[in-house]
Design a protein around this motif. Structure first.
Motif, PDB file in Angstrom:
ATOM      1  N   TYR A  71       8.168  10.294 -19.339  1.00 39.41           N
ATOM      2  CA  TYR A  71       7.698   9.048 -18.716  1.00 39.41           C
ATOM      3  C   TYR A  71       6.358   9.252 -18.020  1.00 39.41           C
ATOM      4  N   ALA A  72       6.207  10.383 -17.309  1.00 40.94           N
ATOM      5  CA  ALA A  72       4.948  10.652 -16.616  1.00 40.94           C
ATOM      6  C   ALA A  72       3.798  10.762 -17.615  1.00 40.94           C
ATOM      7  N   TYR A  73       4.044  11.435 -18.732  1.00 47.40           N
ATOM      8  CA  TYR A  73       3.006  11.598 -19.753  1.00 47.40           C
ATOM      9  C   TYR A  73       2.624  10.251 -20.362  1.00 47.40           C
ATOM     10  N   ALA A  74       3.634   9.473 -20.731  1.00 48.23           N
ATOM     11  CA  ALA A  74       3.377   8.198 -21.389  1.00 48.23           C
ATOM     12  C   ALA A  74       2.682   7.205 -20.469  1.00 48.23           C
ATOM     13  N   LEU A  75       2.997   7.262 -19.185  1.00 45.23           N
ATOM     14  CA  LEU A  75       2.441   6.297 -18.235  1.00 45.23           C
ATOM     15  C   LEU A  75       1.170   6.786 -17.555  1.00 45.23           C
ATOM     16  N   GLY A  76       0.850   8.064 -17.709  1.00 42.98           N
ATOM     17  CA  GLY A  76      -0.315   8.605 -17.027  1.00 42.98           C
ATOM     18  C   GLY A  76      -0.117   8.688 -15.530  1.00 42.98           C
ATOM     19  N   ASP A 128       0.814  -1.212   0.000  1.00 36.64           N
ATOM     20  CA  ASP A 128       0.000   0.000   0.000  1.00 36.64           C
ATOM     21  C   ASP A 128       0.850   1.265   0.000  1.00 36.64           C
ATOM     22  N   GLU A 129       2.155   1.133   0.233  1.00 36.75           N
ATOM     23  CA  GLU A 129       3.024   2.298   0.259  1.00 36.75           C
ATOM     24  C   GLU A 129       3.323   2.756  -1.169  1.00 36.75           C
ATOM     25  N   PRO A 130       3.509   4.082  -1.362  1.00 38.00           N
ATOM     26  CA  PRO A 130       3.726   4.600  -2.718  1.00 38.00           C
ATOM     27  C   PRO A 130       4.998   4.071  -3.365  1.00 38.00           C
ATOM     28  N   LEU A 131       4.876   3.685  -4.627  1.00 39.10           N
ATOM     29  CA  LEU A 131       6.003   3.190  -5.426  1.00 39.10           C
ATOM     30  C   LEU A 131       6.401   4.295  -6.396  1.00 39.10           C
ATOM     31  N   VAL A 132       7.581   4.848  -6.204  1.00 38.19           N
ATOM     32  CA  VAL A 132       7.993   6.041  -6.959  1.00 38.19           C
ATOM     33  C   VAL A 132       9.369   5.843  -7.577  1.00 38.19           C
ATOM     34  N   LEU A 133       9.508   6.306  -8.814  1.00 35.42           N
ATOM     35  CA  LEU A 133      10.797   6.336  -9.501  1.00 35.42           C
ATOM     36  C   LEU A 133      11.344   7.751  -9.428  1.00 35.42           C
ATOM     37  N   ASP A 173      26.990  15.568 -12.436  1.00 36.96           N
ATOM     38  CA  ASP A 173      27.607  14.638 -13.380  1.00 36.96           C
ATOM     39  C   ASP A 173      27.183  13.187 -13.177  1.00 36.96           C
ATOM     40  N   GLU A 174      26.223  12.947 -12.281  1.00 35.85           N
ATOM     41  CA  GLU A 174      25.720  11.589 -12.060  1.00 35.85           C
ATOM     42  C   GLU A 174      24.312  11.466 -12.618  1.00 35.85           C
ATOM     43  N   THR A 175      24.085  10.452 -13.458  1.00 32.06           N
ATOM     44  CA  THR A 175      22.727  10.136 -13.887  1.00 32.06           C
ATOM     45  C   THR A 175      22.212   9.080 -12.918  1.00 32.06           C
ATOM     46  N   GLY A 176      21.350   9.490 -11.999  1.00 29.46           N
ATOM     47  CA  GLY A 176      20.862   8.579 -10.972  1.00 29.46           C
ATOM     48  C   GLY A 176      19.389   8.273 -11.151  1.00 29.46           C
ATOM     49  N   VAL A 177      19.035   6.999 -11.056  1.00 28.42           N
ATOM     50  CA  VAL A 177      17.641   6.574 -11.112  1.00 28.42           C
ATOM     51  C   VAL A 177      17.403   5.618  -9.948  1.00 28.42           C
ATOM     52  N   GLY A 178      16.466   5.970  -9.079  1.00 30.27           N
ATOM     53  CA  GLY A 178      16.148   5.127  -7.941  1.00 30.27           C
ATOM     54  C   GLY A 178      14.676   4.775  -7.924  1.00 30.27           C
ATOM     55  N   ILE A 179      14.353   3.664  -7.316  1.00 29.24           N
ATOM     56  CA  ILE A 179      12.963   3.244  -7.146  1.00 29.24           C
ATOM     57  C   ILE A 179      12.758   2.900  -5.679  1.00 29.24           C
ATOM     58  N   ALA A 207      17.207   0.237 -13.620  1.00 31.82           N
ATOM     59  CA  ALA A 207      16.564   0.379 -12.308  1.00 31.82           C
ATOM     60  C   ALA A 207      15.268  -0.424 -12.241  1.00 31.82           C
ATOM     61  N   LEU A 208      14.461  -0.367 -13.298  1.00 33.66           N
ATOM     62  CA  LEU A 208      13.203  -1.127 -13.328  1.00 33.66           C
ATOM     63  C   LEU A 208      13.468  -2.624 -13.231  1.00 33.66           C
ATOM     64  N   LYS A 209      14.497  -3.074 -13.934  1.00 37.50           N
ATOM     65  CA  LYS A 209      14.855  -4.498 -13.892  1.00 37.50           C
ATOM     66  C   LYS A 209      15.346  -4.893 -12.509  1.00 37.50           C
ATOM     67  N   GLU A 210      16.170  -4.038 -11.909  1.00 33.18           N
ATOM     68  CA  GLU A 210      16.698  -4.316 -10.574  1.00 33.18           C
ATOM     69  C   GLU A 210      15.581  -4.405  -9.543  1.00 33.18           C
ATOM     70  N   ALA A 211      14.576  -3.520  -9.681  1.00 34.33           N
ATOM     71  CA  ALA A 211      13.450  -3.504  -8.742  1.00 34.33           C
ATOM     72  C   ALA A 211      12.456  -4.619  -9.019  1.00 34.33           C
ATOM     73  N   GLY A 212      12.520  -5.192 -10.208  1.00 32.42           N
ATOM     74  CA  GLY A 212      11.606  -6.268 -10.571  1.00 32.42           C
ATOM     75  C   GLY A 212      10.184  -5.791 -10.774  1.00 32.42           C
ATOM     76  N   ILE A 213      10.043  -4.592 -11.329  1.00 30.46           N
ATOM     77  CA  ILE A 213       8.704  -4.046 -11.554  1.00 30.46           C
ATOM     78  C   ILE A 213       8.572  -3.554 -12.988  1.00 30.46           C
ATOM     79  N   SER A 214       7.341  -3.278 -13.385  1.00 29.26           N
ATOM     80  CA  SER A 214       7.055  -2.635 -14.659  1.00 29.26           C
ATOM     81  C   SER A 214       6.839  -1.147 -14.416  1.00 29.26           C
ATOM     82  N   ALA A 215       7.143  -0.334 -15.390  1.00 28.40           N
ATOM     83  CA  ALA A 215       6.918   1.106 -15.247  1.00 28.40           C
ATOM     84  C   ALA A 215       5.452   1.413 -14.974  1.00 28.40           C
ATOM     85  N   ARG A 216       4.550   0.548 -15.455  1.00 30.85           N
ATOM     86  CA  ARG A 216       3.105   0.755 -15.231  1.00 30.85           C
ATOM     87  C   ARG A 216       2.724   0.619 -13.762  1.00 30.85           C
ATOM     88  N   ASP A 217       3.584  -0.054 -12.972  1.00 35.10           N
ATOM     89  CA  ASP A 217       3.280  -0.252 -11.552  1.00 35.10           C
ATOM     90  C   ASP A 217       3.509   1.000 -10.719  1.00 35.10           C
TER      91      ASP A 217
END
Length: 369
Positions: free
Chosen positions: A101-106, A3-8, A15-21, A65-75
């Motif tokens: 990404y926000a636009y494409a995923l709604g 029930d907790e929010p899932l956020v990317l 100089d760091e491209t960071g993506v966390g989930i 990051a999505l692969k590491e988290a084991g989720i789909s972007a739709r989640d």
């Protein structure tokens, strides 16, 4: 937990491209693509090089990051991105990607503050932040003391850098010592073999009439550089390890002294330290020593979460969702000087937010029907 929010979260302020989930306060993925090697030959970060590196790394890093988290972007329940402060071109890459990404995923979009994110990341390691939180943030671009009664809406500057930040001073002294870039890690390593009391370097802004919580490392930097120059001009060998240890001690002495004083003055019984320089071993050790003596609880994330990363942005984004803070609208832009008093950049008004949600629904119907 479900029930907790899932956020990317997307971080591209330097100089760091960071993506966390993040799900709530649980870190699921922390993917980083660094361009530091591309900047090393210039002796510092080159904004145009950083922006181009972010462009190349963005999609692969998000996919990793999505692969590491084991989720789909739709989640996802939302997309968070650093809107500022930072390098304008670098920030624009991240903001543009987050919007796409926000636009494409709604999904709702949250533009958040880089400095507030550095505070919030501690939740991923030590649980919920106390309120208020006293935070000492130290990096290449800023040295700040911040009081945060509410990390999503109320962050108050107590003190800040008036010239060179601590991390910037580390880089400049490393350059004078011909140790390469970045300077922090190598000075930290060499300092362990030197004597911190070998050379009496000055402590800036520590006089009785000086601003109690502001920082200045320009004078220290100049003093160290002149000391090294005098040794070389005299034909003497520069004791690099002693210089590194004495310089480092001067920096962390001032940082910890002012941070503990702020906690005492404000009646806050804990201190959070973040930012890239928080990975420094001597800063951690001296802060622990002084906090224990003052009865203050110290919270410092592990080194990997101190440097710029997407996890910290996701952590603050998840907190925005959990507290029902308003999402940003499509007018969100990068702000290289976004003040820390704005932890996030919400929509302009109710009508904008309504349009924002409507556009998301249209996008979802068009792209994922």
């Amino acid at each position: 937990m479900a029930d907790e929010p899932l956020v990317l979260g997307i971080e591209t302020s330097c100089d760091e491209t960071g993506v966390g989930i993040v799900r709530g306060t649980t870190l699921l993925a922390d993917a980083v693509a660094s361009s530091v090697d591309e900047h090393a030959r210039f002796g510092g970060v080159v904004p145009e090089v950083a922006s181009r590196a972010h462009l190349e790394a963005m999609v692969p890093t998000i996919e990793r990051a999505l692969k590491e988290a084991g989720i789909s972007a739709r989640d996802l329940d939302g997309i968070a991105v650093t809107a500022g402060p930072g390098l304008a071109g670098a920030l624009l890459v991240g903001v543009s990607a987050a919007k796409s990404y926000a636009y494409a995923l709604g999904k709702p979009l949250y533009g958040v503050n880089h400095l507030a994110s550095h505070i919030c990341v501690d939740q991923l390691e030590h649980g919920r932040l106390p309120e208020p939180t006293m935070a000492l943030l130290v990096s290449g671009g800023h040295s700040s003391l911040l009081l945060a009664p509410d990390i999503t809406a109320d962050v108050r500057p107590m003190g800040s850098t008036i010239d060179d930040a601590a991390g910037e001073a580390f880089d400049k002294i490393a350059r004078v010592l011909q140790l390469g870039f970045p300077g922090g890690p190598v000075i930290d390593r060499l300092a362990r073999e030197g004597y911190p009391s070998a050379i009496a370097f000055p402590r800036g802004l520590t006089g009785p009439r000086d601003a109690p919580y502001d920082f200045s490392f320009s004078g220290l930097k100049t003093s160290v550089a002149r000391w090294i120059e005098a040794k070389r001009n005299a034909g003497e060998e520069v004791p690099v390890r002693d210089v590194a240890a004495s310089f480092q001690e001067a920096v962390v002495d001032v940082l910890t002294r002012k941070a503990v004083r702020a906690c005492k003055d404000e009646g806050v019984d804990h201190l959070m330290i973040g930012g890239g320089v928080a990975a420094n071993s001597r800063l951690r050790a001296l802060a622990q020593e002084r906090c224990e003596r003052a009865g203050i609880r110290l919270r410092v994330p592990r080194p990997g979460l101190c440097t710029d990363n997407g996890a910290m942005v996701a952590a603050l984004g998840a907190e925005m969702v959990a507290r029902n803070r308003p999402a940003s609208d499509w007018e969100l832009s990068a702000d290289s000087s976004l003040p820390v008093t704005e932890p996030h950049v919400p929509g302009q008004d109710h009508d904008h937010r309504h349009d924002h949600d409507h556009v998301h629904e249209v996008a979802k119907d068009n792209l994922y029907s």
